[in-house]
Design an enzyme around this catalytic site. Structure first.
Site, PDB file in Angstrom:
ATOM      1  N   HIS A   1      87.120  16.132  12.187  1.00  0.00           N
ATOM      2  CA  HIS A   1      88.401  15.490  11.855  1.00  0.00           C
ATOM      3  C   HIS A   1      88.494  15.075  10.386  1.00  0.00           C
ATOM      4  O   HIS A   1      89.385  14.309  10.019  1.00  0.00           O
ATOM      5  CB  HIS A   1      88.606  14.266  12.753  1.00  0.00           C
ATOM      6  CG  HIS A   1      88.688  14.616  14.198  1.00  0.00           C
ATOM      7  ND1 HIS A   1      88.358  13.729  15.201  1.00  0.00           N
ATOM      8  CD2 HIS A   1      89.064  15.766  14.822  1.00  0.00           C
ATOM      9  CE1 HIS A   1      88.514  14.322  16.372  1.00  0.00           C
ATOM     10  NE2 HIS A   1      88.933  15.547  16.169  1.00  0.00           N
TER      11      HIS A   1
ATOM     12  N   SER B   1      80.550   9.867  22.927  1.00  0.00           N
ATOM     13  CA  SER B   1      81.919  10.377  23.030  1.00  0.00           C
ATOM     14  C   SER B   1      82.338  10.461  24.491  1.00  0.00           C
ATOM     15  O   SER B   1      81.576  10.953  25.328  1.00  0.00           O
ATOM     16  CB  SER B   1      82.041  11.762  22.390  1.00  0.00           C
ATOM     17  OG  SER B   1      83.355  12.274  22.561  1.00  0.00           O
TER      18      SER B   1
ATOM     19  N   ASN C   1      76.110   8.120  26.658  1.00  0.00           N
ATOM     20  CA  ASN C   1      77.403   7.455  26.475  1.00  0.00           C
ATOM     21  C   ASN C   1      77.547   6.329  27.486  1.00  0.00           C
ATOM     22  O   ASN C   1      77.198   6.489  28.654  1.00  0.00           O
ATOM     23  CB  ASN C   1      78.555   8.449  26.650  1.00  0.00           C
ATOM     24  CG  ASN C   1      79.888   7.858  26.224  1.00  0.00           C
ATOM     25  OD1 ASN C   1      80.106   7.576  25.056  1.00  0.00           O
ATOM     26  ND2 ASN C   1      80.790   7.647  27.178  1.00  0.00           N
TER      27      ASN C   1
END
Length: 293
Positions: free
Chosen positions: A120, A221, A246
């Site tokens: 990103h 994530s 996670n």
């Protein structure tokens, strides 16, 4: 975290020497940067700014830049956490094919990782959406501070990606910058906002690395957005084993052969010790003077 969790992760890592690692916001919470979602995958706060809203609303842009005067400081002052250093150590040990991060904080590179794809982008660069001119974000913030001195030092709750919640709802008197090159372009952080598309070359490079890898590791994530989930789905199509560290559920839970719900940094460090991969924490311990008797 139980020792069995670290041992199980170490076993997974030992069996797969060419890892494709995907990291998300949970990677940087130890560095003081909040994440987006709770353990059920729901938003903890208002959803982030979308590309469409930013580009089409002057009011939204004023709100965004006013909030980022406070929020981006926390992002720029953040330091890598134990997990960042552990993944850098894994790369130095020759066990990492590619690291792909959904984060825009640059902390993997600051920790020493080199094989990084910033899916990103990075938040420290600002781009004019008309002519493409770029500036470092700290220079843009310095200019905005000079234009808006009454907007500095406000109380705020910092959010992910340099955002912040201000106790203020009227942004009409916040002054925006104009592009010095073209005069009328919109300045936007050079990152992929929600609703925007990841540049195709980054996606292609990540998919190519996944093809070369022999397993995938997801770290911090929830994979709730497609930009990250697509890699887990592709790994499953290729028959590549997947593990995940996670806290809370992810969109790909049914695809993992191993899921560890524990602290990212602590878990990675413990797993690497099982593999005798030296991390910065181990180096500090080895240099410490022995206790006198």
């Amino acid at each position: 975290m139980s020792d069995s969790s670290a041992s199980s992760l170490a076993t997974f890592l030992s069996h797969h020497s060419r890892l494709f690692v995907l990291t998300g916001a949970g990677m940087s919470t130890d560095s003081g940067i909040p994440d987006y979602r709770d353990e059920q995958g729901a938003w903890k706060r208002s959803p982030p700014m979308t590309h469409q809203t930013f580009m089409h609303s002057d009011t939204a842009r004023r709100r965004y830049w006013a909030r980022s005067l406070v929020g981006f400081q926390a992002l720029s002052e953040a330091r890598p956490g134990r997990g960042h250093y552990a993944l850098a150590a894994l790369e130095r040990a020759g066990r990492l094919e590619q690291l792909v991060t959904q984060n825009v904080d640059g902390l993997h590179q600051r920790a020493g990782s080199r094989r990084v794809i910033d899916l990103h982008g990075q938040a420290d660069v600002v781009r004019c959406m008309h002519c493409g001119a770029t500036q470092m974000r700290h220079a843009v913030h310095a200019a905005l501070t000079r234009l808006n001195p009454h907007w500095t030092g406000l109380e705020a709750s910092v959010g992910p990606d340099g955002d912040a919640d201000l106790a203020h709802d009227d942004f009409s008197d916040f002054s925006l910058l104009s592009c010095a090159r073209c005069g009328d372009g919109i300045f936007k952080p050079d990152v992929v906002f929600f609703g925007d598309s990841v540049p195709r070359p980054r996606v292609d490079a990540a998919f190519a690395a996944l093809e070369r890898a022999d397993a995938m590791l997801v770290v911090g994530s929830s994979l709730m957005v497609y930009s990250g989930y697509r890699f887990a789905r592709r790994a499953a199509e290729l028959g590549k084993p997947m593990a995940c560290i996670n806290m809370g559920r992810t969109r790909a839970d049914a695809l993992f052969s191993l899921k560890v719900e524990a602290s990212v940094g602590e878990t990675l460090e413990a797993a690497l010790r099982h593999l005798t991969v030296v991390t910065p924490a181990d180096e500090v311990s080895s240099r410490a003077p022995a206790a006198s008797t």
